[in-house]
Design a protein around this motif. Structure first.
Motif, PDB file in Angstrom:
ATOM      1  N   ASP A 201       0.806  -1.192  -0.015  1.00  0.00           N
ATOM      2  CA  ASP A 201      -0.028   0.007  -0.038  1.00  0.00           C
ATOM      3  C   ASP A 201       1.116   1.275  -0.053  1.00  0.00           C
ATOM      4  OD1 ASP A 201      -2.303   1.387   0.344  1.00  0.00           O
ATOM      5  OD2 ASP A 201      -2.818   0.972   2.241  1.00  0.00           O
ATOM      6  N   VAL A 202       0.461   2.310  -0.559  1.00  0.00           N
ATOM      7  CA  VAL A 202       1.204   3.736  -0.417  1.00  0.00           C
ATOM      8  C   VAL A 202       0.129   4.775   0.256  1.00  0.00           C
ATOM      9  CG1 VAL A 202       2.086   5.482  -1.941  1.00  0.00           C
ATOM     10  CG2 VAL A 202       2.519   3.098  -2.202  1.00  0.00           C
ATOM     11  N   VAL A 203       0.723   5.351   1.188  1.00  0.00           N
ATOM     12  CA  VAL A 203      -0.185   6.402   1.774  1.00  0.00           C
ATOM     13  C   VAL A 203       0.782   7.927   1.855  1.00  0.00           C
ATOM     14  CG1 VAL A 203      -1.366   7.541   3.913  1.00  0.00           C
ATOM     15  CG2 VAL A 203      -1.570   4.978   3.001  1.00  0.00           C
ATOM     16  N   ALA A 204       0.501   8.912   1.577  1.00  0.00           N
ATOM     17  CA  ALA A 204       1.122  10.053   1.444  1.00  0.00           C
ATOM     18  C   ALA A 204       0.603  10.869   2.603  1.00  0.00           C
ATOM     19  CB  ALA A 204       1.098  10.999   0.353  1.00  0.00           C
TER      20      ALA A 204
ATOM     21  N   ARG B  44       0.690   8.011  -8.532  1.00  0.00           N
ATOM     22  CA  ARG B  44       1.412   6.827  -9.413  1.00  0.00           C
ATOM     23  C   ARG B  44       1.163   5.507  -8.709  1.00  0.00           C
ATOM     24  NH1 ARG B  44       2.856  11.384 -11.676  1.00  0.00           N
ATOM     25  NH2 ARG B  44       4.085  11.407 -13.796  1.00  0.00           N
ATOM     26  N   ALA B  45       1.143   5.274  -7.675  1.00  0.00           N
ATOM     27  CA  ALA B  45       1.044   4.070  -6.815  1.00  0.00           C
ATOM     28  C   ALA B  45      -0.245   3.550  -6.664  1.00  0.00           C
ATOM     29  CB  ALA B  45       1.901   4.131  -5.671  1.00  0.00           C
ATOM     30  N   ASP B  46      -1.403   4.346  -7.047  1.00  0.00           N
ATOM     31  CA  ASP B  46      -2.780   4.092  -6.832  1.00  0.00           C
ATOM     32  C   ASP B  46      -2.850   4.130  -5.364  1.00  0.00           C
ATOM     33  OD1 ASP B  46      -5.255   3.568  -7.563  1.00  0.00           O
ATOM     34  OD2 ASP B  46      -5.154   1.357  -7.667  1.00  0.00           O
ATOM     35  N   GLY B  47      -2.378   4.803  -4.720  1.00  0.00           N
ATOM     36  CA  GLY B  47      -2.434   5.137  -3.200  1.00  0.00           C
ATOM     37  C   GLY B  47      -3.246   6.152  -2.835  1.00  0.00           C
ATOM     38  N   ARG B  48      -3.114   6.397  -1.408  1.00  0.00           N
ATOM     39  CA  ARG B  48      -4.263   7.345  -0.759  1.00  0.00           C
ATOM     40  C   ARG B  48      -3.321   8.687  -0.144  1.00  0.00           C
ATOM     41  NH1 ARG B  48      -6.279   4.007   3.605  1.00  0.00           N
ATOM     42  NH2 ARG B  48      -4.475   2.838   3.348  1.00  0.00           N
ATOM     43  N   ILE B  49      -3.819   9.603  -0.164  1.00  0.00           N
ATOM     44  CA  ILE B  49      -3.396  10.902   0.461  1.00  0.00           C
ATOM     45  C   ILE B  49      -4.172  11.073   1.762  1.00  0.00           C
ATOM     46  CG2 ILE B  49      -3.420  13.385   0.437  1.00  0.00           C
ATOM     47  CD1 ILE B  49      -2.886  12.988  -2.497  1.00  0.00           C
ATOM     48  N   ALA B  50      -3.534  11.356   2.964  1.00  0.00           N
ATOM     49  CA  ALA B  50      -4.153  11.579   4.224  1.00  0.00           C
ATOM     50  C   ALA B  50      -3.655  12.774   4.504  1.00  0.00           C
ATOM     51  CB  ALA B  50      -3.661  10.564   5.453  1.00  0.00           C
ATOM     52  N   VAL B  51      -4.771  13.700   4.826  1.00  0.00           N
ATOM     53  CA  VAL B  51      -4.341  15.167   5.261  1.00  0.00           C
ATOM     54  C   VAL B  51      -4.420  15.475   6.621  1.00  0.00           C
ATOM     55  CG1 VAL B  51      -4.985  17.590   5.013  1.00  0.00           C
ATOM     56  CG2 VAL B  51      -5.249  15.883   2.965  1.00  0.00           C
ATOM     57  N   MET B  52      -3.397  15.843   7.496  1.00  0.00           N
ATOM     58  CA  MET B  52      -3.426  16.027   8.696  1.00  0.00           C
ATOM     59  C   MET B  52      -3.593  17.486   9.126  1.00  0.00           C
ATOM     60  SD  MET B  52      -0.911  13.425  10.834  1.00  0.00           S
ATOM     61  CE  MET B  52      -1.601  13.627  12.632  1.00  0.00           C
ATOM     62  N   TYR B  53      -4.482  17.732  10.211  1.00  0.00           N
ATOM     63  CA  TYR B  53      -4.305  19.203  10.832  1.00  0.00           C
ATOM     64  C   TYR B  53      -4.401  19.070  12.250  1.00  0.00           C
ATOM     65  CZ  TYR B  53      -5.849  23.822  11.795  1.00  0.00           C
ATOM     66  OH  TYR B  53      -5.767  25.125  12.046  1.00  0.00           O
ATOM     67  N   LEU B  54      -3.528  19.731  12.872  1.00  0.00           N
ATOM     68  CA  LEU B  54      -3.375  19.726  14.441  1.00  0.00           C
ATOM     69  C   LEU B  54      -3.582  18.408  15.035  1.00  0.00           C
ATOM     70  CD1 LEU B  54      -5.014  23.029  15.464  1.00  0.00           C
ATOM     71  CD2 LEU B  54      -2.534  22.549  15.619  1.00  0.00           C
TER      72      LEU B  54
ATOM     73  N   ASP C 194      -6.437  10.773  -6.422  1.00  0.00           N
ATOM     74  CA  ASP C 194      -6.965  11.579  -7.454  1.00  0.00           C
ATOM     75  C   ASP C 194      -8.118  12.322  -6.926  1.00  0.00           C
ATOM     76  OD1 ASP C 194      -5.901  11.799 -10.153  1.00  0.00           O
ATOM     77  OD2 ASP C 194      -7.717  11.141 -10.957  1.00  0.00           O
ATOM     78  N   GLU C 195      -8.880  11.366  -6.129  1.00  0.00           N
ATOM     79  CA  GLU C 195     -10.376  12.157  -5.282  1.00  0.00           C
ATOM     80  C   GLU C 195      -9.921  13.185  -4.347  1.00  0.00           C
ATOM     81  OE1 GLU C 195     -13.748  10.988  -4.200  1.00  0.00           O
ATOM     82  OE2 GLU C 195     -13.503  11.160  -6.165  1.00  0.00           O
ATOM     83  N   ILE C 196      -8.732  13.134  -3.855  1.00  0.00           N
ATOM     84  CA  ILE C 196      -8.259  14.170  -2.884  1.00  0.00           C
ATOM     85  C   ILE C 196      -7.846  15.424  -3.594  1.00  0.00           C
ATOM     86  CG2 ILE C 196      -6.620  14.831  -1.038  1.00  0.00           C
ATOM     87  CD1 ILE C 196      -8.627  12.946  -0.158  1.00  0.00           C
TER      88      ILE C 196
ATOM     89  N   GLU D  24     -12.752   9.431   3.085  1.00  0.00           N
ATOM     90  CA  GLU D  24     -13.435   9.854   3.887  1.00  0.00           C
ATOM     91  C   GLU D  24     -13.112  11.455   4.429  1.00  0.00           C
ATOM     92  OE1 GLU D  24     -13.352   6.447   7.366  1.00  0.00           O
ATOM     93  OE2 GLU D  24     -11.722   6.371   6.117  1.00  0.00           O
ATOM     94  N   ALA D  25     -13.915  12.326   5.205  1.00  0.00           N
ATOM     95  CA  ALA D  25     -13.767  13.501   5.650  1.00  0.00           C
ATOM     96  C   ALA D  25     -14.194  13.793   6.890  1.00  0.00           C
ATOM     97  CB  ALA D  25     -14.285  14.399   4.527  1.00  0.00           C
ATOM     98  N   ALA D  26     -13.651  14.783   7.715  1.00  0.00           N
ATOM     99  CA  ALA D  26     -14.112  14.856   9.026  1.00  0.00           C
ATOM    100  C   ALA D  26     -14.714  16.396   9.146  1.00  0.00           C
ATOM    101  CB  ALA D  26     -12.954  14.843  10.020  1.00  0.00           C
ATOM    102  N   CYS D  27     -15.856  16.608   8.604  1.00  0.00           N
ATOM    103  CA  CYS D  27     -16.228  17.990   8.502  1.00  0.00           C
ATOM    104  C   CYS D  27     -17.821  17.658   8.464  1.00  0.00           C
ATOM    105  CB  CYS D  27     -15.656  18.516   6.912  1.00  0.00           C
ATOM    106  SG  CYS D  27     -16.679  20.127   6.716  1.00  0.00           S
TER     107      CYS D  27
END
Ligand code: SF4
Length: 371
Positions: free
Chosen positions: A48-51, A237-247, A257-259, A336-339
Motif C-alpha cells: 500500500d502507499v499512503v502520503a 502513481r502508486a494508486d495510493g491514498r493521501i491523508a491530510v493532517m491538521y493539528l 485523485d479524489e483528494i 473520508e472527511a471529518a467535516c
C-alpha cells in the motif's frame, strides 16, 4: 490467512509535556500538554502507499514514528499483522518482536547526517545487515550491498561502496539511505520528507526510484510530506491514498485523485489552493480559502473542529462539536472527511455562521510542483 492489514493504527494519541501523572490525568489537568497526535485511526495494507500531508507541526512525523515503533503512544494501539507492536517486546506473540522491528523501517530527510562520515558506504550499510540478517556472511553481505547500490543507480557499485559520505552528492546520499532500509527487506518504509531537501529535478528522480522500489519489492510506503504536489505524485502513481493532517488529526483521506480533484474538507482545499500547479484544478480563486493564516497553538487547540478558527465555512456548531472522519458518498468508498459541511449535517446547517474578520494576506510559499 488473517484479514488483519499490514499495519493498523487504532485511536492512537501521542501527547508531550505538561502534567503527565495519572492523578493529573484523572483530574483532567493537562496544562502544557501538546497533543501531537489525537485519536488517529488508519489502516495500511500490504503493498500500500499512503502520503501523509500537512503543515509543519501538524503531527505527521510523530504519527509516522509511532506507527513504526519509534515513538511510544500515550494511548491507542499500533498492530502489525494483528499483533500490537508496543506489547510485542513484553508479551511475545506469533511474530517475534525482532521481526516486527526489522519489517518497519524509516528513511530520514537528512541523509547526510544519518551516515557516519568516517566510514565508507559499505561500512555504513554493513552493521544493520549484520544485525538484522545474521544468516549472511561477509561475502554475501558485500554482494547484497553491491546489488542494491546497483538497483538504485549508484554504479559502479564497488566504487560507491568504497566512497565516504562526503564524496556523495545529496541525491546519492539519499539513495544510500534508501538502500540501508531496503537491505533489511522491510514490509513498510516510512519516508519522512525524504525528497524535500533535493532540487526539483533530483526530487522527481528520487520519487520515481521510490516508486520503482515499492513495486519491485512490494513494500508498503508511508510518505510524509508538507507538499501536496509531491504527495500527489507519489500516491497518484502508486494508486495510493493521501491523508491530510491538521493539528494532530487526519481530517481527510482518500485515493490521491479524489483528494486532488474532489477535496471535501476546507483545510484540504486550502492546501491545494496554496500549491502551484494544483490550485488551478478546482475552481481557482484569488484569495486563500481560510479566515486566518496562523495555525493555532497545539498546546491549546481550538474546541470542536480544530479548523473552525480558520475555516471559511465554520458555523457555531463546529466550535463545540468534533466531526468524525467518515465516508463520503461518491465514486470511492475509500474517501473520508471529518467535516460537518461535507456531510451536510442538519445541526451544522441550522447554526449561525461564525463571522469574524478574514485575515487573507497570504503568500504562496509552497515548493514547485512535482509534475
Ligand atoms: S466541521 Fe465546520 S469548521 Fe470544521 S472544517 Fe467543516 S465546516 Fe469547517
Amino acid at each position: 490467512m488473517s484479514d488483519d492489514p499490514l499495519l493498523r493504527v487504532d485511536d492512537l494519541s501521542v501527547h508531550f509535556g505538561g502534567n503527565e501523572g495519572i492523578l493529573d490525568r484523572l483530574l483532567g489537568d493537562d496544562k502544557g500538554v501538546v497533543r501531537a497526535v489525537d485519536d488517529v485511526s488508519l489502516d495500511i495494507g500490504e503493498n500500500d502507499v499512503v502520503a501523509l500531508v500537512g503543515e509543519s507541526g501538524c503531527g505527521k512525523t510523530t504519527l509516522g514514528k509511532a506507527m513504526i515503533g519509534l515513538q511510544r503512544p500515550t494511548s491507542g494501539t499500533v498492530s502489525f499483522r494483528g499483533q500490537d507492536i508496543w506489547k510485542s517486546d513484553l508479551e511475545p506473540g506469533d511474530i517475534p518482536y525482532k521481526e516486527i522491528r526489522k519489517s518497519l523501517q524509516m528513511v530520514h530527510q537528512d541523509a547526510g547526517n544519518s551516515l557516519d562520515p568516517n566510514r565508507t558506504i559499505f561500512k555504513n550499510l554493513n552493521p544493520a545487515l549484520k544485525k538484522w540478517r545474521p544468516e549472511l556472511n561477509l561475502v554475501e553481505r558485500r554482494e547484497l550491498v553491491h546489488q542494491m547500490l546497483d538497483t538504485v543507480g549508484l554504479t559502479p557499485a564497488d566504487d560507491y561502496a568504497s566512497r565516504y559520505p562526503h564524496q556523495l552528492s545529496g541525491g546519492e546520499a539519499q539513495r544510500t539511505v534508501i538502500v540501508r532500509s531496503m537491505l533489511l527487506e522491510p514490509d513498510l518504509i516510512l519516508a519522512d520528507e525524504a525528497v524535500s531537501a533535493l532540487d526539483v529535478s533530483l526530487r522527481v528522480n528520487l520519487m520515481d526510484l521510490l516508486l520503482e522500489l515499492q513495486e519491485m519489492f512490494s513494500t508498503s510506503f508511508v510518505f510524509i510530506s508538507h507538499n501536496m504536489a509531491n504527495a500527489r505524485y507519489l500516491a497518484g502513481r502508486a494508486d495510493g491514498r493521501i491523508a491530510v493532517m491538521y493539528l494532530g488529526r487526519i481530517v481527510e483521506i482518500g485515493p490521491a485523485d479524489e483528494i486532488i480533484k474532489n477535496p471535501q474538507h476546507p483545510y484540504t482545499k486550502s492546501l491545494l489552493w496554496a500549491t502551484s500547479g494544483l490550485s488551478e484544478i478546482n475552481d481557482p480563486i484569488e484569495t486563500p480559502p481560510v479566515r486566518k493564516i496562523d495555525i493555532p497553538d497545539p498546546e491549546n487547540p481550538p474546541s470542536g473542529c480544530r479548523f473552525h478558527t480558520r475555516c471559511p465555512e465554520a458555523r457555531e456548531y463546529c466550535a463545540s462539536n468534533t466531526p468524525d472522519l467518515s465516508g463520503m458518498s461518491g465514486p470511492s468508498d475509500r474517501h473520508e472527511a471529518a467535516c460537518f459541511d461535507a456531510h451536510d449535517r442538519i445541526d451544522y446547517r441550522n447554526s449561525d455562521p461564525i463571522a469574524d474578520d478574514f485575515d487573507i494576506d497570504v503568500a504562496d510559499d509552497t515548493e514547485q510542483p512535482a509534475d
